[in-house]
Write an enzyme that holds these catalytic residues in place. Sequence first.
Site, PDB file in Angstrom:
ATOM      1  N   HIS A 237       0.882  -0.816  -0.008  1.00 11.99           N
ATOM      2  CA  HIS A 237      -0.592  -0.132  -0.002  1.00 11.99           C
ATOM      3  C   HIS A 237       1.043   0.972   0.176  1.00 11.99           C
ATOM      4  CE1 HIS A 237      -3.637   2.135   2.726  1.00 11.99           C
ATOM      5  NE2 HIS A 237      -2.752   2.685   1.191  1.00 11.99           N
TER       6      HIS A 237
ATOM      7  N   HIS B   1       1.585   4.569  -2.556  1.00  7.56           N
ATOM      8  CA  HIS B   1       0.649   5.562  -3.231  1.00  7.56           C
ATOM      9  C   HIS B   1       2.218   5.946  -3.834  1.00  7.56           C
ATOM     10  CE1 HIS B   1      -2.966   5.812  -2.752  1.00  7.56           C
ATOM     11  NE2 HIS B   1      -2.830   5.007  -1.262  1.00  7.56           N
TER      12      HIS B   1
ATOM     13  N   HIS C  48      -9.455   1.077  -1.324  1.00  5.74           N
ATOM     14  CA  HIS C  48      -9.513   1.930  -0.147  1.00  5.74           C
ATOM     15  C   HIS C  48     -10.704   1.534   0.720  1.00  5.74           C
ATOM     16  CE1 HIS C  48      -5.727   3.283  -1.424  1.00  5.74           C
ATOM     17  NE2 HIS C  48      -5.890   4.196  -0.002  1.00  5.74           N
TER      18      HIS C  48
ATOM     19  N   GLU D  75     -11.332   3.227   5.922  1.00  4.23           N
ATOM     20  CA  GLU D  75     -10.343   4.044   6.567  1.00  4.23           C
ATOM     21  C   GLU D  75     -10.651   5.631   7.094  1.00  4.23           C
ATOM     22  OE1 GLU D  75      -8.318   6.555   3.291  1.00  4.23           O
ATOM     23  OE2 GLU D  75      -5.969   6.892   4.745  1.00  4.23           O
TER      24      GLU D  75
ATOM     25  N   ASP E 171       1.663   7.126   1.856  1.00  2.00           N
ATOM     26  CA  ASP E 171       1.897   8.515   1.800  1.00  2.00           C
ATOM     27  C   ASP E 171       3.470   8.818   2.186  1.00  2.00           C
ATOM     28  OD1 ASP E 171      -0.511   9.097  -0.720  1.00  2.00           O
ATOM     29  OD2 ASP E 171      -0.902   8.360   0.861  1.00  2.00           O
TER      30      ASP E 171
END
Length: 329
Positions: free
Chosen positions: A9, A11, A189, A192, A271
Amino acid sequence: MPIPKAELHLHIEGTLEPELAFALARRNGIDLPFADAEALRAAYAFADLQSFLDLYYELMAVLRAEQDFTDLAEAYLRRARADGVRHAEIFFDPQAHTVRGVPFETVVAGLSAALTDSRERYGISTGLILCFLRDQSADSAMETLDAAEDHLDKLIGVGLDSAEVGHPPAKFAQVFRRAAELGLHRVAHAGEEGPPAYVREALDVLGAERIDHGIRSMEDSELVARLRTERIPLTVCPFSNVRLRAVDHLGMHPLRRMLEAGLVATVNSDDPAYFGGYVQENLEATAAALALTDDQISTLARNSFEASFLDEATKSAYLAELDAYLAVP
Ligand code: ADE
Ligand code: ZN
């Protein structure tokens, strides 16, 4: 030496460090509304997912040419290797680029130039997952999948990301059905910021094989039982959850409860340029905050390979490497 692991996971646009953002801005003649990298970093205080996404999409303006995407991905591979990552399944957001006039082909060619032969060049095998932006229309997602059809050899799957609440998975049923017909894996996703119902919908309507985040599943004991029984992996991102205020602080993170409930949880960085650390830092800090046992840490690493889309032979080879690492006192 950090424990061998897969990152599932991540990005790629979320690995854009402020220094690289400024270097690319200079190269492309773009003015950023921040004095320097330090001032930019100081702006990384987020109230929720949307406040992060606003800055995340804004900074993408510096990514214009094929080489920019290559530089971005190569910088990630270098950092990931130092973190013990052996395999990475990497998300990208093509619609965030095509909307700015950067062709789909430029993005895919730039990323692929970094990822081709990554195992030989960086010691990390890689796969690329195309994410649809769930706050854009289903038609836009389908157009993006159409553009991807000439590049299927460079993709392993599709995902679903961006603003979750108010954008339930079912809107993308058709595009995920088409992706499955094209032989692509499916992840999404869910849970979340959104409710457990979105996790169910991602499984039932999109055929998601993994759930990204999924932390709010813990509010629904029937869903937890299902995730455990069906061994659905959850790609958990602790720093992200704290920075985006889904969780108050690391000591409150549900990861330990997820493991105790028998869920196939993994730790990932989401991220990392924005959330304060890459995957090994996520693992170490969360293990410390939650007092995870050595067995739980090994389970997280084992889960990361088992939850990957690697073929069984490659998975076994990585798991054997993990066992050898764990056997050394
Ligand atoms: N895009 C990049 N990071 C994301 C996240 N944590 N949630 C949803 N969309 C994203
Ligand atoms: Zn994410």
